[in-house]
Design a protein around this motif. Sequence first.
Motif, PDB file in Angstrom:
ATOM      1  N   GLY A 243       0.792  -1.230   0.000  1.00  0.00           N
ATOM      2  CA  GLY A 243       0.000   0.000   0.000  1.00  0.00           C
ATOM      3  C   GLY A 243       0.817   1.269   0.000  1.00  0.00           C
ATOM      4  N   VAL A 244       2.138   1.174  -0.172  1.00  0.00           N
ATOM      5  CA  VAL A 244       2.998   2.365  -0.133  1.00  0.00           C
ATOM      6  C   VAL A 244       3.120   2.940  -1.544  1.00  0.00           C
ATOM      7  CG1 VAL A 244       5.219   3.301   0.589  1.00  0.00           C
ATOM      8  CG2 VAL A 244       4.289   1.270   1.747  1.00  0.00           C
ATOM      9  N   HIS A 245       2.399   4.025  -1.783  1.00  0.00           N
ATOM     10  CA  HIS A 245       2.359   4.603  -3.126  1.00  0.00           C
ATOM     11  C   HIS A 245       2.757   6.077  -3.155  1.00  0.00           C
ATOM     12  CE1 HIS A 245       0.273   1.356  -5.512  1.00  0.00           C
ATOM     13  NE2 HIS A 245       0.110   0.915  -4.273  1.00  0.00           N
ATOM     14  N   SER A 246       3.209   6.637  -2.041  1.00  0.00           N
ATOM     15  CA  SER A 246       3.553   8.060  -2.003  1.00  0.00           C
ATOM     16  C   SER A 246       4.544   8.338  -0.888  1.00  0.00           C
ATOM     17  CB  SER A 246       2.284   8.903  -1.770  1.00  0.00           C
ATOM     18  OG  SER A 246       1.767   8.646  -0.464  1.00  0.00           O
ATOM     19  N   GLY A 247       5.176   9.513  -0.975  1.00  0.00           N
ATOM     20  CA  GLY A 247       6.068   9.938   0.090  1.00  0.00           C
ATOM     21  C   GLY A 247       5.321  10.125   1.390  1.00  0.00           C
ATOM     22  N   GLU A 248       4.075  10.557   1.300  1.00  0.00           N
ATOM     23  CA  GLU A 248       3.257  10.731   2.498  1.00  0.00           C
ATOM     24  C   GLU A 248       3.069   9.396   3.225  1.00  0.00           C
ATOM     25  OE1 GLU A 248      -1.107  12.577   3.797  1.00  0.00           O
ATOM     26  OE2 GLU A 248      -0.670  12.158   1.685  1.00  0.00           O
ATOM     27  N   ALA A 249       2.874   8.328   2.459  1.00  0.00           N
ATOM     28  CA  ALA A 249       2.713   7.001   3.063  1.00  0.00           C
ATOM     29  C   ALA A 249       3.993   6.579   3.782  1.00  0.00           C
ATOM     30  CB  ALA A 249       2.343   5.979   1.992  1.00  0.00           C
ATOM     31  N   VAL A 250       5.138   6.908   3.206  1.00  0.00           N
ATOM     32  CA  VAL A 250       6.419   6.593   3.841  1.00  0.00           C
ATOM     33  C   VAL A 250       6.518   7.283   5.194  1.00  0.00           C
ATOM     34  CG1 VAL A 250       8.921   6.884   3.690  1.00  0.00           C
ATOM     35  CG2 VAL A 250       7.627   6.192   1.660  1.00  0.00           C
ATOM     36  N   VAL A 251       6.195   8.573   5.232  1.00  0.00           N
ATOM     37  CA  VAL A 251       6.254   9.339   6.483  1.00  0.00           C
ATOM     38  C   VAL A 251       5.300   8.750   7.520  1.00  0.00           C
ATOM     39  CG1 VAL A 251       5.803  11.584   7.552  1.00  0.00           C
ATOM     40  CG2 VAL A 251       6.999  11.463   5.351  1.00  0.00           C
ATOM     41  N   LYS A 252       4.094   8.399   7.099  1.00  0.00           N
ATOM     42  CA  LYS A 252       3.111   7.828   8.024  1.00  0.00           C
ATOM     43  C   LYS A 252       3.641   6.557   8.683  1.00  0.00           C
ATOM     44  CE  LYS A 252      -1.143   9.477   5.763  1.00  0.00           C
ATOM     45  NZ  LYS A 252      -2.384   9.044   5.071  1.00  0.00           N
ATOM     46  N   LEU A 253       4.223   5.679   7.886  1.00  0.00           N
ATOM     47  CA  LEU A 253       4.702   4.409   8.426  1.00  0.00           C
ATOM     48  C   LEU A 253       5.887   4.602   9.362  1.00  0.00           C
ATOM     49  CD1 LEU A 253       4.312   2.272   5.196  1.00  0.00           C
ATOM     50  CD2 LEU A 253       3.047   1.949   7.319  1.00  0.00           C
ATOM     51  N   LEU A 254       6.757   5.550   9.044  1.00  0.00           N
ATOM     52  CA  LEU A 254       7.885   5.844   9.938  1.00  0.00           C
ATOM     53  C   LEU A 254       7.389   6.454  11.243  1.00  0.00           C
ATOM     54  CD1 LEU A 254      10.431   7.281   7.330  1.00  0.00           C
ATOM     55  CD2 LEU A 254      10.531   5.046   8.446  1.00  0.00           C
ATOM     56  N   ALA A 258       7.751   2.107  11.866  1.00  0.00           N
ATOM     57  CA  ALA A 258       8.517   1.277  10.937  1.00  0.00           C
ATOM     58  C   ALA A 258       9.971   1.724  10.906  1.00  0.00           C
ATOM     59  CB  ALA A 258       7.917   1.348   9.538  1.00  0.00           C
ATOM     60  N   THR A 259      10.877   0.782  10.739  1.00  0.00           N
ATOM     61  CA  THR A 259      12.291   1.111  10.581  1.00  0.00           C
ATOM     62  C   THR A 259      12.602   1.376   9.115  1.00  0.00           C
ATOM     63  OG1 THR A 259      12.742  -0.434  12.393  1.00  0.00           O
ATOM     64  CG2 THR A 259      14.638   0.409  11.183  1.00  0.00           C
ATOM     65  N   THR A 260      12.016   0.557   8.247  1.00  0.00           N
ATOM     66  CA  THR A 260      12.157   0.759   6.810  1.00  0.00           C
ATOM     67  C   THR A 260      10.793   0.592   6.149  1.00  0.00           C
ATOM     68  OG1 THR A 260      12.658  -1.586   6.394  1.00  0.00           O
ATOM     69  CG2 THR A 260      14.533  -0.094   6.762  1.00  0.00           C
ATOM     70  N   VAL A 261      10.718   1.036   4.893  1.00  0.00           N
ATOM     71  CA  VAL A 261       9.476   0.951   4.123  1.00  0.00           C
ATOM     72  C   VAL A 261       9.812   0.352   2.765  1.00  0.00           C
ATOM     73  CG1 VAL A 261       7.590   2.252   3.078  1.00  0.00           C
ATOM     74  CG2 VAL A 261       8.496   2.955   5.309  1.00  0.00           C
ATOM     75  N   GLN A 262       9.043  -0.661   2.356  1.00  0.00           N
ATOM     76  CA  GLN A 262       9.318  -1.335   1.090  1.00  0.00           C
ATOM     77  C   GLN A 262       8.367  -0.876  -0.017  1.00  0.00           C
ATOM     78  OE1 GLN A 262       9.753  -5.607   1.233  1.00  0.00           O
ATOM     79  NE2 GLN A 262      10.829  -5.560   3.205  1.00  0.00           N
ATOM     80  N   LEU A 263       8.930  -0.718  -1.216  1.00  0.00           N
ATOM     81  CA  LEU A 263       8.151  -0.349  -2.395  1.00  0.00           C
ATOM     82  C   LEU A 263       8.132  -1.515  -3.368  1.00  0.00           C
ATOM     83  CD1 LEU A 263       9.644   3.191  -3.208  1.00  0.00           C
ATOM     84  CD2 LEU A 263       7.887   2.599  -1.515  1.00  0.00           C
ATOM     85  N   CYS A 264       6.982  -1.710  -4.007  1.00  0.00           N
ATOM     86  CA  CYS A 264       6.900  -2.749  -5.040  1.00  0.00           C
ATOM     87  C   CYS A 264       5.965  -2.299  -6.163  1.00  0.00           C
ATOM     88  CB  CYS A 264       6.444  -4.075  -4.440  1.00  0.00           C
ATOM     89  SG  CYS A 264       6.459  -5.435  -5.639  1.00  0.00           S
ATOM     90  N   SER A 265       4.652  -2.333  -5.912  1.00  0.00           N
ATOM     91  CA  SER A 265       3.679  -1.997  -6.963  1.00  0.00           C
ATOM     92  C   SER A 265       3.940  -0.627  -7.575  1.00  0.00           C
ATOM     93  CB  SER A 265       2.255  -2.047  -6.392  1.00  0.00           C
ATOM     94  OG  SER A 265       1.907  -3.356  -6.003  1.00  0.00           O
ATOM     95  N   VAL A 266       4.273   0.352  -6.747  1.00  0.00           N
ATOM     96  CA  VAL A 266       4.473   1.714  -7.232  1.00  0.00           C
ATOM     97  C   VAL A 266       5.687   1.801  -8.162  1.00  0.00           C
ATOM     98  CG1 VAL A 266       5.943   2.501  -5.304  1.00  0.00           C
ATOM     99  CG2 VAL A 266       4.456   4.145  -6.498  1.00  0.00           C
ATOM    100  N   LEU A 267       6.656   0.889  -8.018  1.00  0.00           N
ATOM    101  CA  LEU A 267       7.815   0.886  -8.917  1.00  0.00           C
ATOM    102  C   LEU A 267       7.389   0.521 -10.337  1.00  0.00           C
ATOM    103  CD1 LEU A 267      10.487  -0.899  -6.675  1.00  0.00           C
ATOM    104  CD2 LEU A 267      10.137   1.558  -7.004  1.00  0.00           C
ATOM    105  N   TYR A 268       6.396  -0.361 -10.458  1.00  0.00           N
ATOM    106  CA  TYR A 268       5.861  -0.728 -11.774  1.00  0.00           C
ATOM    107  C   TYR A 268       4.989   0.397 -12.333  1.00  0.00           C
ATOM    108  CZ  TYR A 268       7.245  -5.651 -11.155  1.00  0.00           C
ATOM    109  OH  TYR A 268       7.948  -6.813 -10.990  1.00  0.00           O
TER     110      TYR A 268
END
Length: 326
Positions: A243-254, A258-268
């Motif tokens: 579900g990580v599709h934006s910088g805002e999502a990264v900030v929320k999880l941190l 969270a220690t780290t945040v993984q990207l997958c779908s958004v890379l495609y």
Amino acid sequence: MTDLKIKFAGLELKSPIIAGSCGLTADINKLKEIERFGAGAVILKSVFEEQILMETERVMGDGNYPEEGDYIRNYIRGHALGQYIELVKAAKSNLSIPVIASINCLKNGEWVDFAHQLEMAGADAIELNAFILPLDEFKESEEIENMYYDIIKHVKSRIRIPVIMKISHYFTNLTTFVDKLKAYGADAVTIFNRFYEPDIDIERMTVGVASVFSMPTDLRTTLRWTGILAGKDPQLQLSASTGVHSGEAVVKLLLAGATTVQLCSVLYESGLSVIQTMNHFLSSWMDSKSFKTVEDFRGKLSYANIDNAARYERAQFMKYFSDRKD
């Protein structure tokens, strides 16, 4: 000047943003791009135990002698694992960021030896992507959970590099389950793995596969459990995924812990340069809040650090609707 460096599972990362295991991370040229755009680490495409077993069955058919079957089985397995070891070696020789190997395993067994081979090939860590679908109605939930514990215990007994356990949220008591994974040796836990899911075509009346990409709304489950698990154990190393599709999502999880945040779908969907975009968003947001490092704010809004912890609890959902009058 903000500093995005973070320590994760004993590894030094220049950013908390990681490229998760996917088809893109099996290509050396794309791995180089991922590093160039600022990823803190990369998790290579998984080698799938299930895929190797299916390929073996397809080739063997029903008419093989036992000796022939053993030869075919060992050849297919050896070929697949040999190719993966070469991928690890190539990634290590071309990248300066940590390279994390990924094993998608169904059960405890020969994968313990393979984990050791990946360590010898130069992998900086291993992510064990395990999902045991409980289809046996005679098996108790404790038996299923013990299978995960056995996997982590046996792998940790053979290798020295960090081991990250990637799990789903389908557990009766997720906090206890994660706590035991850590106790049995997991250096970090990734929440959550994403599966191929079934869908039904009502016109053709056939069962197929649903979209494999996550959506931004999928972040909510990850966010809830990141906040709860990090709040229960501030020392737990968590990598948040799905579900990580934006910088805002990264900030929320941190902020949730969270220690780290993984990207997958958004890379495609957005291209590999989205890593750079998210790093820039994170850095700009930290500047705006006068945070110098990620640790200055990580977990600031976890389950343990907010005034109303019920915000992370399911009961709050019911209260929201009961208070609405229109």
